[in-house]
Design an enzyme around this catalytic site. Structure first.
Site, PDB file in Angstrom:
ATOM      1  N   LYS A   1      36.294  43.700  79.818  1.00 39.50           N
ATOM      2  CA  LYS A   1      34.812  43.487  79.501  1.00 39.50           C
ATOM      3  C   LYS A   1      34.081  42.699  79.820  1.00 39.50           C
ATOM      4  O   LYS A   1      32.967  42.620  79.344  1.00 39.50           O
ATOM      5  CB  LYS A   1      34.520  44.290  78.314  1.00 39.50           C
ATOM      6  CG  LYS A   1      35.264  44.990  77.100  1.00 39.50           C
ATOM      7  CD  LYS A   1      34.551  45.458  75.687  1.00 39.50           C
ATOM      8  CE  LYS A   1      34.801  47.014  75.087  1.00 39.50           C
ATOM      9  NZ  LYS A   1      35.004  47.497  74.021  1.00 39.50           N
TER      10      LYS A   1
ATOM     11  N   HIS B   1      44.269  39.097  81.792  1.00 38.56           N
ATOM     12  CA  HIS B   1      45.111  39.176  82.967  1.00 38.56           C
ATOM     13  C   HIS B   1      46.330  40.385  82.353  1.00 38.56           C
ATOM     14  O   HIS B   1      45.927  41.437  82.020  1.00 38.56           O
ATOM     15  CB  HIS B   1      44.970  38.814  84.101  1.00 38.56           C
ATOM     16  CG  HIS B   1      43.917  38.352  84.773  1.00 38.56           C
ATOM     17  ND1 HIS B   1      43.997  37.467  85.268  1.00 38.56           N
ATOM     18  CD2 HIS B   1      42.727  39.277  85.682  1.00 38.56           C
ATOM     19  CE1 HIS B   1      43.143  37.160  86.067  1.00 38.56           C
ATOM     20  NE2 HIS B   1      42.034  38.066  86.400  1.00 38.56           N
TER      21      HIS B   1
END
Length: 278
Positions: free
Chosen positions: A147, A35
């Site tokens: 992704k 993150h």
């Protein structure tokens, strides 16, 4: 970093700098280094970085882990501030859904009724609905998604294109531990023994990528071997599948489109997903 529990409060803060280029990084909290890498990538594309933390009930199925999903708000705030995030949007459920959400985004079934969508019916409907709502609340020029959630990224990109939203979608690379395991909030559910076993998923994807690079063309055999290898070591595989990157459809025999191999499997009670572009 300013923390905003309300839509009006966030919008007022952003309105104070009307010419700024704004990037949004949506999360459900329980943040890890993956993150934080997205936050830093957002900074490269914008003047103002907005993170959101909201555990979205709409994308959890009736038997999934909504109530058990880790909530680590104070630690998350510290990590976001250290990463240089300007604004955190952290609404309660009543702020995001003051009335029942009767209007939803319905993604193309060809993009949802497969892979993770087959295992989690309704998940992408709930995900796309909350992402569109976040886009409308924040009104960013840029949004960053990892992704690792490859099917999610495809659906969001298509939604932005088809609704002509003025948002640039940035694709963040998957962050991994030293042993190759893709970082995920759900990795915390793994026991010590399971954590040692978990990198096998990524190793199977790497093996497939290497075999295809070496000229192997029997994709079904590669998929079947990977599923069997995982099952032999105590996994419960949902899928291992080689797909076109563009739309995640099964490639035709002579299709030279760029490929990605994706996998999802349960190890004990924890469901892990991963992918590698080929």
């Amino acid at each position: 970093m300013q923390i905003h529990p309300t839509i009006d409060g966030l919008r007022a803060a952003l309105a104070a700098n009307p010419n700024a280029r704004v990037a949004l990084v949506p999360t459900m909290g329980n943040l890890h280094d993956g993150h934080i890498s997205l936050m830093r990538q957002a900074r490269e594309h914008a003047d103002v970085v907005v993170a959101s933390i909201f555990i979205n009930r709409l994308q959890f199925g009736p038997n999934e882990d909504f109530d058990k999903y880790p909530r680590t708000f104070e630690a998350d705030c510290a990590r976001l501030e250290e990463a240089g995030v300007d604004h955190l949007f952290a609404p309660l459920e009543a702020e995001m859904y003051p009335t029942p959400q009767h209007y939803h985004v319905e993604p193309n079934p060809a993009h949802t009724d497969m892979l993770d969508g087959a295992a989690r019916p309704g998940h992408f409907r709930g995900m796309a609905t909350v992402v569109l709502k976040l886009f409308n609340i924040v009104r960013p020029q840029v949004a960053v998604f990892g992704k690792k959630d490859y099917q999610q990224l495809m659906i969001i990109s298509n939604m932005v294109n088809e609704f002509a939203l003025p948002i640039e979608i940035i694709r963040g690379e998957t962050c991994r531990a030293d042993d190759g395991l893709a970082l995920s909030s759900r990795n915390g559910y793994l026991s010590a023994e399971e954590r040692v076993e978990a990198p096998r998923l990524q190793r199977q994807l790497r093996r497939i990528r290497e075999r295809i690079a070496a000229g192997e063309r029997d994709r079904l055999r590669l998929e079947t071997e990977a599923v069997a290898e995982l099952a032999a070591h105590g996994w419960q595989p949902d899928y291992v599948s080689i797909r076109r990157r563009s739309d995640l459809q099964v490639p035709a025999a002579h299709d030279d489109s760029p490929l990605v191999v994706l996998a999802a499997a349960r190890l004990g009670k924890t469901r892990l997903i991963d992918n590698l572009e080929i």
